[in-house]
Scaffold this motif. Sequence first.
Motif, PDB file in Angstrom:
ATOM      1  N   ASP A 180       1.637  -7.228 -13.028  1.00 17.35           N
ATOM      2  CA  ASP A 180       1.623  -5.907 -13.643  1.00 17.35           C
ATOM      3  C   ASP A 180       2.404  -6.003 -14.965  1.00 17.35           C
ATOM      4  N   ARG A 335      -1.718  -3.736  -9.030  1.00 16.25           N
ATOM      5  CA  ARG A 335      -1.345  -2.350  -9.290  1.00 16.25           C
ATOM      6  C   ARG A 335      -2.200  -1.426  -8.425  1.00 16.25           C
ATOM      7  N   ALA A 336      -1.613  -0.296  -8.137  1.00 11.37           N
ATOM      8  CA  ALA A 336      -2.253   0.628  -7.214  1.00 11.37           C
ATOM      9  C   ALA A 336      -3.657   1.024  -7.667  1.00 11.37           C
ATOM     10  N   GLN A 349       1.260   3.376  -1.493  1.00  8.62           N
ATOM     11  CA  GLN A 349       2.586   3.365  -2.079  1.00  8.62           C
ATOM     12  C   GLN A 349       2.818   2.160  -2.954  1.00  8.62           C
ATOM     13  N   GLU A 350       3.609   2.362  -3.984  1.00  7.28           N
ATOM     14  CA  GLU A 350       4.132   1.239  -4.764  1.00  7.28           C
ATOM     15  C   GLU A 350       5.636   1.338  -4.684  1.00  7.28           C
ATOM     16  N   LYS A 352       9.158  -0.448  -5.960  1.00  8.82           N
ATOM     17  CA  LYS A 352       9.619  -1.412  -6.959  1.00  8.82           C
ATOM     18  C   LYS A 352      11.132  -1.487  -6.979  1.00  8.82           C
ATOM     19  N   LYS A 361       7.951  -5.996  -6.327  1.00  4.01           N
ATOM     20  CA  LYS A 361       7.090  -4.821  -6.121  1.00  4.01           C
ATOM     21  C   LYS A 361       6.195  -5.054  -4.919  1.00  4.01           C
ATOM     22  N   ILE A 363       2.889  -3.367  -2.863  1.00  4.97           N
ATOM     23  CA  ILE A 363       1.850  -2.334  -2.829  1.00  4.97           C
ATOM     24  C   ILE A 363       1.435  -2.195  -1.370  1.00  4.97           C
ATOM     25  N   LYS A 365      -0.859  -0.302   1.436  1.00  5.69           N
ATOM     26  CA  LYS A 365      -2.076   0.487   1.628  1.00  5.69           C
ATOM     27  C   LYS A 365      -2.295   0.649   3.128  1.00  5.69           C
TER      28      LYS A 365
END
Lengths: 435, 150
Positions: A180, A335-336, A349-350, A352, A361, A363, A365
Amino acid sequence: MRYVIIGGSAAAISAIEAIRSIDRESQIELFSDEATPLFSRVLLPYYIAEELSKPLLNFRSSDFFEQNKITSHLGVRIKEISSESNTVTAENGEAYPFDKLLLATGGNPIIPPIQGIQKEGISTLKTMADAEKIYQWKGKRAVVIGAGSVGVESCISLRKRGMEVTLLEQLGHVLPTVFDEEAASMIQKRIEDLGIKTVTGEKAIQFSGNGHVESVVTESREIKCEMVVLAVGVKPAIELAKKVGIEIGSLEGIKVNAEMMTNVQDIYSAGDVAETFDITRESSWINAIWPCAVEQGRVAGLNMAGKKTLYIGSFRRNSIGNFIGVPAISMGLTRAETCSTCEAGESFQEIKRRTKDAYKKLIIKKGRLAGVILVGQTQKAGLYQILLKKQIDVSEYIPVLMSRNLNFMDILPLIRRNADRFTETEYKEIMDTGL
Amino acid sequence: MKILVVDKNKCTGCHQCELWCGTEIASVSKELYQAIREEPHPIPRVYVEGKDFALQCRHCEEAPCIEACPNGTMRRDPETGLVYVNEPTCIACWMCVMVCPFGIINPSASMKVAIKCDRCRHMGYPICAEVCPTQAIKLEERKDYRTKAF
């Protein structure tokens, strides 16, 4: 049984090892258009940088074919496959019969349609011949187009040889499919500290020069150079497959089932050419990376030799090591937003955490890891990798996963609870710790 | 094949295994009082995880680290089955680190090689098992745990 393998890199060699773990005797013929066998493509930048000599690029010992009783046809291109007579035909017209065929033809580097691209001093970096050519180039200034893994490593290798290097990327940051923005900025700083000029968000529109390249022209500048490395990606080498009527996926890769078989009986495919189910995207994808090629090659090989084995699915994994100089690992989605399959309302959710030199980070799901980025502290990356690979529900474990002291003991309860997701060998291995 | 097994009830978390692995295997001096002050600091191949569980490479039968290694640096000794890093060819790309499900491969920034337990393959007996004061670390034949109900 007669096996024919087209391709000679990670997926092909892995398939051979899998076949030989079951079938020691049957004939295996390997065809590779590379005259140099068993070298690791991902290490070509190390060769250009003079960090590894040719023999050290090999990922298996030079007697590998002999040891595994392989008839190798190196530098031989297959021009045609016949699914009726079950034969492959080499360019010289000779036909070879097969009972099981593996297409591990990999990818072709993309040549972008830029004016002047045929000029001398412009090359992709895919084959040993490309690496040798780039190594021999004379000049002081180089431009690398495309800041993916190959592009970044190419520019570092040229920089290590003392050249003035510019890295040109049309997207917003370096390594756009791997990291990212936040992680990429940390890596980009390192690249710039090495003395490489990075230009992002700009596209090459023309190469100027009389016969030999003299500059790269973008919308806003002209960069003088004597050489250009094109690293804008690869696309699956599907020409052979297409001709024989093998089903091609929406991403232009060879479609395979969980046994790595194509829609044509007895023809399998693995590696950078194959389009597989991506467990983080929950859709078909081409993950053209080394670990996926090896895993897919193994599954294909086992099935070809008659041992039914199902592929769990692929997902992206990249590690930036000492060559670039920042320890950074990234897997799955970056990235989301890339999670297009996620329906509205699904929990997403992310999480960090950034400190001066480290970044982490996750991610998440549907309670499961869909992506992980680690910069700085990376030793425990494999713990995330196994949780992601097995799609284990980690929703109650987020603080643990974000902790600085995460260790194997912390995730063991999760692994035990999800024992059914592991193969017998994998689970045995884990329980063998004595726990 | 034989692997190192830890009895959680006996592990006291004393870190003796780390101390002596670091001295005997990783240090240049091989003397504890010197090893402790060495730079770069010797890296033990065994980790006391949490409060009291010693963990080192499991030498997996299906080893993801061997699969991920792009130049055959991570290999299996055909005679003993032990997985080891051929340090001279390691390019420090950390692909093995990325896929080790136990997180026991150390990406050594100072040494520029992946560091992990080779179960003391050149020695008679693993040092961690030898020095463990409660004999919590033992060398045992690999078992098939799948037959157990869990």
